[in-house]
Design an enzyme around this catalytic site. Structure first.
Site, short mmCIF file in Angstrom:
data_model
loop_
_atom_site.label_atom_id
_atom_site.label_comp_id
_atom_site.label_asym_id
_atom_site.label_seq_id
_atom_site.Cartn_x
_atom_site.Cartn_y
_atom_site.Cartn_z
CD GLU A 172 7.79 16.15 -24.27
OE1 GLU A 172 7.01 17.08 -23.99
OE2 GLU A 172 7.43 15.07 -24.80
CG HIS A 203 -0.71 11.73 -27.82
ND1 HIS A 203 -1.31 12.49 -26.85
CD2 HIS A 203 0.49 11.37 -27.32
CE1 HIS A 203 -0.50 12.60 -25.80
NE2 HIS A 203 0.60 11.93 -26.07
CD GLU A 218 -3.73 15.39 -15.90
OE1 GLU A 218 -4.08 14.37 -15.32
OE2 GLU A 218 -3.23 15.42 -17.03
CG ASN A 224 -1.97 17.39 -22.91
OD1 ASN A 224 -1.09 16.53 -22.82
ND2 ASN A 224 -3.09 17.36 -22.22
CE LYS A 239 -0.26 13.52 -15.74
NZ LYS A 239 -0.81 13.45 -17.09
NE ARG A 276 -4.03 -1.95 2.00
CZ ARG A 276 -3.87 -3.08 2.65
NH1 ARG A 276 -2.84 -3.23 3.46
NH2 ARG A 276 -4.72 -4.06 2.51
CG HIS A 308 1.95 16.20 -26.04
ND1 HIS A 308 2.84 17.24 -26.13
CD2 HIS A 308 2.63 15.18 -25.46
CE1 HIS A 308 4.00 16.87 -25.60
NE2 HIS A 308 3.90 15.62 -25.19
CE LYS A 337 5.25 17.51 -15.65
NZ LYS A 337 5.18 16.25 -16.33
CG HIS A 339 6.30 11.31 -27.06
ND1 HIS A 339 4.95 11.51 -27.25
CD2 HIS A 339 6.68 12.21 -26.13
CE1 HIS A 339 4.54 12.47 -26.44
NE2 HIS A 339 5.57 12.92 -25.76
NE ARG A 385 -0.08 17.47 -14.22
CZ ARG A 385 0.31 16.83 -13.13
NH1 ARG A 385 0.05 17.32 -11.94
NH2 ARG A 385 0.97 15.70 -13.20
N1 LIG Z 1 4.92 10.49 -15.58
C1 LIG Z 1 4.85 11.50 -16.40
O1 LIG Z 1 4.40 12.58 -16.05
C2 LIG Z 1 5.35 11.34 -17.78
C3 LIG Z 1 5.56 12.46 -18.60
C4 LIG Z 1 6.08 12.27 -19.87
C5 LIG Z 1 6.38 11.00 -20.30
N2 LIG Z 1 6.16 9.93 -19.50
C6 LIG Z 1 6.47 8.57 -19.94
O2 LIG Z 1 7.88 8.49 -20.12
C7 LIG Z 1 8.13 7.51 -21.11
C8 LIG Z 1 9.15 8.08 -22.06
O3 LIG Z 1 10.33 8.41 -21.35
P1 LIG Z 1 11.77 8.29 -22.03
O4 LIG Z 1 11.79 9.02 -23.29
O5 LIG Z 1 12.77 8.60 -20.99
O6 LIG Z 1 11.79 6.74 -22.42
P2 LIG Z 1 12.67 5.51 -21.93
O7 LIG Z 1 12.64 5.38 -20.48
O8 LIG Z 1 12.24 4.37 -22.74
O9 LIG Z 1 14.13 5.96 -22.37
C9 LIG Z 1 14.43 6.06 -23.74
C10 LIG Z 1 15.57 5.10 -24.10
O10 LIG Z 1 16.80 5.63 -23.61
C11 LIG Z 1 17.43 4.68 -22.76
N3 LIG Z 1 18.13 5.47 -21.76
C12 LIG Z 1 17.59 6.31 -20.86
N4 LIG Z 1 18.56 6.95 -20.19
C13 LIG Z 1 19.73 6.50 -20.67
C14 LIG Z 1 21.09 6.80 -20.38
N5 LIG Z 1 21.44 7.76 -19.51
N6 LIG Z 1 22.04 6.11 -21.03
C15 LIG Z 1 21.70 5.19 -21.97
N7 LIG Z 1 20.44 4.88 -22.31
C16 LIG Z 1 19.46 5.55 -21.66
C17 LIG Z 1 16.32 3.81 -22.26
O11 LIG Z 1 16.80 2.55 -21.87
C18 LIG Z 1 15.43 3.72 -23.48
O12 LIG Z 1 15.95 2.78 -24.37
C19 LIG Z 1 6.82 7.15 -21.75
O13 LIG Z 1 6.42 5.89 -21.27
C20 LIG Z 1 5.88 8.22 -21.25
O14 LIG Z 1 4.56 7.75 -21.12
C21 LIG Z 1 5.67 10.08 -18.27
ZN LIG Z 2 5.49 14.47 -24.38
#
Ligand SMILES: NC(=O)c1ccc[n+]([C@@H]2O[C@H](COP(=O)([O-])OP(=O)(O)OC[C@H]3O[C@@H](n4cnc5c(N)ncnc54)[C@H](O)[C@@H]3O)[C@@H](O)[C@H]2O)c1
Ligand SMILES: [Zn+2]
Length: 537
Positions: free
Chosen positions: A366, A426, A411, A419, A324, A302, A422, A401, A438, A415
């Site tokens: 971003e 998307h 949200e 987007n 999130k 929990r 986006h 942010k 993305h 917030r």
């Molecule tokens: N929680 C939120 O508010 C929020 C906001 C935006 C995006 N997201 C989520 O985040 C995800 C995208 O994040 P991302 O772009 O970081 O993707 P990711 O975590 O898949 O990283 C992208 C790639 O880079 C690699 N990588 C990351 N850091 C590295 C490093 N320092 N050295 C070598 N390789 C590295 C990862 O292994 C992966 O292959 C999506 O799932 C999205 O939904 C969440």
């Molecule tokens: Zn984004």
């Protein structure tokens, strides 16, 4: 944020911040201990003017005082090796701030309102605080200055600290070669909050930072197959050296694994490691790892405490803030999740060294987005010579942010601004069957949104041109020309976007660089024209 570091000419140490934070007392103590001259800016102004600050305010007004202040600051900025305490309003002016930052380590001292009220006692000698209801005056004045103080890279909180303790912290920062840690506090709706710390080399300082905050002695580090080979060993060794029990869980990398099977695996690993309610889950990875580790931490027993060490640019400026967390289902992205705030976010820009360039560019999309939403200067830096440093770029993008999620934690309104671009992005991702990453889709979406806004005369015609130029400059695609995608299919994909409310697709559109609004009256024809502009020659 440029700071000189030649050892032969120690930069000035400038202490600023609200009245009552102890700038002068701390400054005197720091100067005495380092054997450096101490200058109190207000005293110097009084000396030069031959009258007290109260008399300057009373006889010549605040504007005259600020002019004297600017002149005196200019004299001080030309010198080095001093410890300077400034009045609380001195560095509110951006020109003053930049002038001091060129030759000085500028530190903002902070304190809670009640601590300030207790410390300043009778406000008779504070020209800006005269009148009834002192606490309210303090709060209003603090609010007026918050944005300016937020521009100052280094903060030290003085509430509950002695002068000697604050002086220790100032000296530690000065001696860290000025590569100190930037602290970005995040407030939560329940009145609590957490820190985002930003600094090169932070990864191996993680144990001390955790222990300072009483964050337990058992840690499960969650990472992925791409990140762990580079960065898990230094982190785990540092944790072990500090006497903490640390276990590593390495998940397969990529969005395809952001699912419930990975969460089940995390629960298994947490149990096998004997993680209990006093333990800590630490995400060491990009947004995928952060979202999963956070969701597992929110639900295991929990809820156990959670710390983020983002390793991708996207995670540093976006995914690690806002609370999130969650995973994808076969039916769609991010369909299961929870709000889970971290105890701490540690951002070490050195970790970007191993991030593939394509992923770095995806994160830049971003950063551009955050500039358009609220930070015209960040955007202008991306158009011009670039931000002063990786740290300063991350910090500026993060501040946008942080501001948005603080003002709209659940949200309900603002917030939605996040987007920007986006709705298009998307749809483009979906129609390309996720062949377009993305970040690339966001770059295209920013251009399309700006063209739509310009067509509505919401923004000037140069706004889409400037956005197009920045997206191109950062190495992101600016056109879908030749892709063969059907514009009508992209528009159709928008109407099934989960962000749609009450049957209407909502578009975030720029009104200027640094100002956006939400519009739910965009016609299909307008959206189609914007998408067609991406597919055109
Ligand atoms: N929680 C939120 O508010 C929020 C906001 C935006 C995006 N997201 C989520 O985040 C995800 C995208 O994040 P991302 O772009 O970081 O993707 P990711 O975590 O898949 O990283 C992208 C790639 O880079 C690699 N990588 C990351 N850091 C590295 C490093 N320092 N050295 C070598 N390789 C590295 C990862 O292994 C992966 O292959 C999506 O799932 C999205 O939904 C969440
Ligand atoms: Zn984004």
């Amino acid at each position: 944020m440029a700071t000189p570091s030649s050892p032969s000419t120690p930069p000035n140490i400038v202490l600023t911040g609200f009245m009552g934070v102890g700038k002068s007392a701390v400054g005197r103590e720091v100067a005495a201990r380092l054997g450096r001259p101490f200058v109190d800016l207000d005293d110097l102004i009084e000396q030069n003017a031959g009258m007290s600050i109260n008399d300057i305010f009373a006889s010549k007004g605040e504007a005259h005082f600020r002019a004297l202040e600017r002149l005196t600051l200019r004299e001080l900025a030309a010198q080095q090796g001093m410890v300077i305490a400034t009045g609380g309003g001195a560095l509110v002016d951006p020109a003053n701030r930049e002038m001091m930052a060129r030759t000085s380590l500028v530190i903002c001292l902070t304190a809670s309102v009640s601590a300030i009220e207790a410390r300043i006692g009778d406000a008779a000698d504070r020209p800006l605080l005269t009148g009834p209801n002192k606490q309210q005056r303090i709060m209003v004045l603090m609010q007026q200055r918050a944005a300016a103080y937020a521009e100052i890279p280094y903060w030290i909180d003085t509430t509950d600290k002695t002068i000697a303790q604050v002086a220790d912290a100032v000296i530690a920062l000065a001696e860290s070669g000025l590569g100190g840690i930037l602290r970005l506090p995040v407030s939560l709706p329940d009145g609590s909050g957490y820190d985002i710390l930003l600094g090169a080399g932070l990864l191996t300082e993680a144990p001390a930072l955790l222990q300072e905050r009483g964050l337990g002695d058992q840690v499960v580090v969650v990472s992925d197959e791409h990140v762990a080979p580079h960065w898990s060993a230094p982190l785990l060794e540092a944790l072990a050296r500090a006497g903490m029990r640390a276990t590593l869980v390495t998940l397969p990398a990529g969005e395809a694994h952001k699912n419930l099977a990975s969460i089940a695996r995390l629960y298994d690993e947490f149990l096998a490691a004997g993680l209990d309610r006093s333990g800590l889950v630490m995400a060491l990875g990009g947004g995928v790892v952060g979202d999963m580790a956070g969701f597992a931490a929110a639900t295991y027993l929990r809820g156990v405490r959670f710390v983020q060490v983002p390793t991708s640019l996207l995670a540093m400026v976006d995914a690690s803030v806002g609370g999130k967390t969650g995973v994808d289902l076969p039916q769609g992205k991010n369909l299961v999740g929870a709000f889970k705030q971290p105890e701490l976010v540690m951002i070490d820009p050195d970790l970007l060294a191993t991030l593939p360039p394509e992923e770095f560019r995806n994160g830049l999309a971003e950063v551009v987005k955050h500039g358009i939403i609220e930070d015209e200067r960040l955007f202008a830096q991306l158009e011009g010579d670039g931000p002063a440093s990786m740290e300063s770029m991350i910090a500026r993008a993060l501040r946008v942010k942080i501001g948005v999620v603080e003002r709209d934690p659940f949200e309900q309104g603002e917030r939605a601004h996040l987007n920007l671009g986006h709705t298009f992005a998307h749809a483009i991702e979906r129609v390309s069957d996720y062949a377009i990453p993305h970040g690339q889709a966001v770059g295209l979406g920013l251009i399309a949104a700006a063209r739509l806004a310009a067509a509505r005369k919401l923004c000037a015609p140069d706004v889409p041109q400037r956005i197009h130029a920045v997206v191109a400059r950062l190495g992101l695609p600016t056109t879908l020309s030749g892709s063969g995608y059907d514009p009508a299919a992209i528009v159709a994909a928008m109407t099934t976007d989960k962000k749609r409310q009450g049957g209407k697709v909502r578009f975030v559109l720029p009104r200027a660089i640094g100002d956006v609004g939400v519009y739910d009256d965009v016609s299909e024809a307008e959206a189609l024209a914007a998408v067609e502009s991406l597919l055109g020659p």
